[in-house]
Scaffold this motif. Structure first.
Motif, mmCIF file in Angstrom:
data_model
loop_
_atom_site.group_PDB
_atom_site.id
_atom_site.type_symbol
_atom_site.label_atom_id
_atom_site.label_comp_id
_atom_site.label_asym_id
_atom_site.label_seq_id
_atom_site.Cartn_x
_atom_site.Cartn_y
_atom_site.Cartn_z
ATOM 1 N N MET A 251 -10.488 4.760 6.901
ATOM 2 C CA MET A 251 -9.356 3.856 6.729
ATOM 3 C C MET A 251 -9.020 3.650 5.252
ATOM 4 N N ILE A 252 -10.047 3.488 4.427
ATOM 5 C CA ILE A 252 -9.749 3.237 3.007
ATOM 6 C C ILE A 252 -9.146 4.489 2.366
ATOM 7 N N VAL A 253 -9.632 5.667 2.746
ATOM 8 C CA VAL A 253 -9.063 6.880 2.134
ATOM 9 C C VAL A 253 -7.614 7.060 2.610
ATOM 10 N N ALA A 256 -5.577 3.673 1.217
ATOM 11 C CA ALA A 256 -5.557 3.555 -0.246
ATOM 12 C C ALA A 256 -4.965 4.790 -0.888
ATOM 13 N N GLY A 257 -5.071 5.929 -0.180
ATOM 14 C CA GLY A 257 -4.595 7.170 -0.775
ATOM 15 C C GLY A 257 -3.125 7.435 -0.528
ATOM 16 N N HIS A 258 -2.480 6.550 0.210
ATOM 17 C CA HIS A 258 -1.114 6.874 0.588
ATOM 18 C C HIS A 258 -0.047 6.008 -0.088
ATOM 19 N N THR A 260 -0.172 3.653 -2.204
ATOM 20 C CA THR A 260 -0.344 3.478 -3.642
ATOM 21 C C THR A 260 0.373 4.575 -4.418
ATOM 22 N N THR A 261 0.120 5.814 -3.985
ATOM 23 C CA THR A 261 0.706 6.957 -4.691
ATOM 24 C C THR A 261 2.217 6.994 -4.450
ATOM 25 N N SER A 262 2.629 6.717 -3.200
ATOM 26 C CA SER A 262 4.074 6.674 -2.899
ATOM 27 C C SER A 262 4.776 5.680 -3.808
ATOM 28 N N ILE A 296 3.871 5.606 -15.949
ATOM 29 C CA ILE A 296 4.488 5.341 -14.632
ATOM 30 C C ILE A 296 3.545 4.482 -13.788
ATOM 31 N N ILE A 297 2.260 4.808 -13.818
ATOM 32 C CA ILE A 297 1.297 4.057 -12.994
ATOM 33 C C ILE A 297 1.134 2.637 -13.547
ATOM 34 N N ARG A 298 1.107 2.507 -14.878
ATOM 35 C CA ARG A 298 1.057 1.156 -15.468
ATOM 36 C C ARG A 298 2.288 0.362 -15.027
ATOM 37 N N LEU A 368 -11.415 5.519 -6.456
ATOM 38 C CA LEU A 368 -12.027 6.808 -6.105
ATOM 39 C C LEU A 368 -11.000 7.938 -6.214
ATOM 40 N N GLY A 369 -9.746 7.622 -5.944
ATOM 41 C CA GLY A 369 -8.713 8.649 -5.884
ATOM 42 C C GLY A 369 -7.856 8.742 -7.142
ATOM 43 N N ALA A 370 -8.332 8.175 -8.266
ATOM 44 C CA ALA A 370 -7.495 8.135 -9.473
ATOM 45 C C ALA A 370 -7.105 9.543 -9.946
HETATM 46 C C1 HEM Z 1 -1.483 5.533 -8.087
HETATM 47 C C2 HEM Z 1 -2.236 5.516 -7.023
HETATM 48 C C3 HEM Z 1 -3.407 4.576 -6.835
HETATM 49 C C4 HEM Z 1 -3.635 3.337 -7.367
HETATM 50 C C5 HEM Z 1 -2.750 2.561 -8.325
HETATM 51 C C6 HEM Z 1 -4.916 2.886 -6.861
HETATM 52 C C7 HEM Z 1 -5.508 1.678 -7.195
HETATM 53 C C8 HEM Z 1 -6.767 1.283 -6.812
HETATM 54 C C9 HEM Z 1 -7.403 0.044 -7.206
HETATM 55 C C10 HEM Z 1 -6.797 -1.037 -8.090
HETATM 56 C C11 HEM Z 1 -8.627 0.028 -6.644
HETATM 57 C C12 HEM Z 1 -9.680 -1.082 -6.793
HETATM 58 C C13 HEM Z 1 -10.414 -0.871 -8.094
HETATM 59 C C14 HEM Z 1 -11.361 -1.981 -8.472
HETATM 60 O O1 HEM Z 1 -11.733 -2.821 -7.636
HETATM 61 O O2 HEM Z 1 -11.767 -1.978 -9.643
HETATM 62 C C15 HEM Z 1 -8.774 1.245 -5.882
HETATM 63 C C16 HEM Z 1 -9.882 1.568 -5.164
HETATM 64 C C17 HEM Z 1 -9.948 2.661 -4.335
HETATM 65 N N1 HEM Z 1 -9.017 3.668 -4.219
HETATM 66 FE FE1 HEM Z 1 -7.280 3.816 -5.205
HETATM 67 N N2 HEM Z 1 -5.410 3.834 -6.032
HETATM 68 C C18 HEM Z 1 -4.536 4.886 -5.993
HETATM 69 C C19 HEM Z 1 -4.687 6.069 -5.295
HETATM 70 C C20 HEM Z 1 -5.761 6.378 -4.502
HETATM 71 C C21 HEM Z 1 -5.914 7.611 -3.799
HETATM 72 C C22 HEM Z 1 -4.962 8.807 -3.844
HETATM 73 C C23 HEM Z 1 -7.057 7.512 -3.082
HETATM 74 C C24 HEM Z 1 -7.582 8.594 -2.208
HETATM 75 C C25 HEM Z 1 -8.770 8.791 -1.863
HETATM 76 C C26 HEM Z 1 -7.646 6.198 -3.373
HETATM 77 C C27 HEM Z 1 -8.818 5.712 -2.849
HETATM 78 C C28 HEM Z 1 -9.446 4.554 -3.275
HETATM 79 C C29 HEM Z 1 -10.740 4.109 -2.765
HETATM 80 C C30 HEM Z 1 -11.582 4.793 -1.712
HETATM 81 C C31 HEM Z 1 -11.055 2.917 -3.447
HETATM 82 C C32 HEM Z 1 -12.300 2.047 -3.298
HETATM 83 C C33 HEM Z 1 -13.291 2.400 -4.387
HETATM 84 C C34 HEM Z 1 -14.527 1.512 -4.413
HETATM 85 O O3 HEM Z 1 -14.459 0.351 -4.007
HETATM 86 O O4 HEM Z 1 -15.569 2.022 -4.862
HETATM 87 N N3 HEM Z 1 -6.818 5.545 -4.240
HETATM 88 N N4 HEM Z 1 -7.634 1.998 -6.009
#
Ligand code: HEM
Length: 421
Positions: A251-253, A256-258, A260-262, A296-298, A368-370
């Protein structure tokens, strides 16, 4: 001097709680600017929500995130209504994923997929597919031309295809997944759910669970090179991972992976349209795209906040946060902090320190997906800008009603595109 505690959506801190406040970002930022300057650790006590302090400065968000033993995520790492969490407990439908884990447990679960999302592996297993999808979606945009709702038809769909390829979800199931992620992440928006937002989230979670249980069974029988296979067969200390944790991982992948990027792609395109000289500069020199992607992300900061919970009393900027109290990390405000970013409300693809943004968080929960997100944005803008003759807004962009993950949901544009060479 601090401002009086916010007790309703109308108070200065209402902007963090009221999902509709995020539909007018100009007004939102005016209020956040004031809080950063006058009361950067602002107390909020609104009925129906846990009381918390909103952290609006970059340095404070950073300081808290870098001390994960003093500030935990817990199961309540997002500011939803307390009734939602109560209902979750009552139904036993507890969604547990990396963002709900702390300490050793988080470390072990993160380790399962951490290497998969590193740049070297992404280059090997997914970069080519991402480039191919970028081309296909710009082709699709060209076919739909000379006008389309970019956010809905392109910006939303391109990252969905990428993340579904990674997860191993077959293409025919993608529309259903799209609906579910929208319901989970933007349930306050009336467009995505009728009636009670809590019910929408709980129903969507149930469907999600069923779907991924079936996918797990399938991958155990026939392994593939996707995340579903990694998770279906994952073990920690020699034992298979728990069912709830595995489903939480899917669920998180997926979610969170969708969105956000859109939202980053949509926000980025809008900003470039409103700054045509910067758009032209990127077309002339595509080597500037990677730097522009961080700006852009900022600029978009689609994840508006996360929460942390204090394990003991902690002094921050003259305020004592008591054991058990919550703090809200406002990434959206931190990324416009004038102490870090010069002229923070200006969009500037050449901003030297754009990568200091906190849109991906920092510390052990750093997104994780940055790397994947950056790769997707670079691929998409490289393809789009190399084929774009002209583009302009064909109507006002509409922002999503959400206080957690949000951005532009409608972006009407008119344009002229060339075929790929
Ligand atoms: C521009 C796109 C994205 C933004 C702005 C973003 C932002 C974030 C933020 C703010 C967090 C929490 C960080 C923290 O607590 O310090 C996070 C966590 C996470 N993101 Fe992203 N995300 C993006 C894309 C993605 C993508 C493409 C994935 C694909 C796998 C992803 C998977 C995750 C996961 C699994 C976590 C949890 C990491 C953890 O708790 O260890 N994200 N993201």
């Amino acid at each position: 001097m601090s401002l009086p505690t916010t007790t309703s959506f109308d108070g200065p801190g209402g902007i963090f709680v009221d999902p509709a406040a995020y539909t007018n970002l100009r007004a939102w930022h005016e209020k956040a600017d004031r809080l950063r300057s006058e009361d950067p650790i602002h107390r909020i006590e609104i009925d129906g929500y846990i009381p918390f302090y909103a952290l609006t400065r970059h340095a404070d968000v950073f300081e808290i995130e870098r001390q994960p033993e003093k500030f935990l995520n817990t199961l309540q790492s997002v500011l939803f209504r307390t009734a939602f969490y109560d209902q979750q407990m009552a139904t036993g439908l507890i969604i547990k994923s990396l963002v709900h884990m702390d300490g050793h447990e988080h470390h072990e679960y993160r380790k399962l997929t951490n290497d998969w999302f590193k740049p070297a592996n992404l280059r090997k297993v997914i970069e080519q597919r991402v480039n191919q999808l970028a081309r296909e979606f710009v082709d699709r945009m060209m076919e739909r031309g000379p006008e389309c709702d970019f956010a809905r038809e392109i910006g939303l769909m391109f990252p969905l295809h990428v993340i579904m390829s990674i997860l191993g979800v077959p293409e025919p199931d993608e529309p259903m997944m799209l609906r579910l992620t929208q319901e989970l992440f933007a349930s306050e928006d009336p467009e995505f759910g009728e009636g009670d937002g809590l019910e929408v989230i709980i129903n969507a979670s149930r469907t999600f669970f069923e779907y991924f249980n079936n996918l797990t069974d399938d991958r155990r029988k026939s392994p593939a090179e996707d995340i579903a296979t990694v998770l279906s067969n994952a073990t920690i200390d020699g034992a298979p991972i728990g069912e709830i944790e595995r489903l939480g991982y899917y669920m998180i992948v997926a979610t969170a992976g969708h969105d956000t990027t859109s939202n980053s792609i949509n926000g980025g395109l809008e900003a470039l349209i409103r700054h045509p000289e910067q758009l032209k500069a990127l077309q002339k020199d595509p080597n500037r795209i990677p730097g522009a992607v961080d700006e852009i992300i900022r600029w978009a900061t689609p994840v508006r906040h996360f929460l942390r919970h204090a394990t003991g009393d902690y002094e921050l900027g003259g305020v004592t946060i008591r054991e058990g109290e919550a703090v809200l990390l406002s990434y959206l405000s931190a990324n416009r902090d004038e102490r870090v970013f010069k002229d923070p409300h200006a969009f500037d693809i050449d901003r030297e320190n754009a990568a200091e943004h906190l849109a991906f968080g920092t510390g052990i929960h750093f997104c994780l997906g940055a790397h994947l997100a950056r790769l997707e944005l670079r691929a998409f803008f490289r393809e789009l800008l190399s084929r774009l003759d002209s583009i302009e807004l064909a109507g006002e962009p509409v922002h999503c009603v959400s206080h957690f993950v949000g951005g532009i949901k409608n972006l009407p544009v008119s344009y002229s595109l060339r075929p790929a060479e």
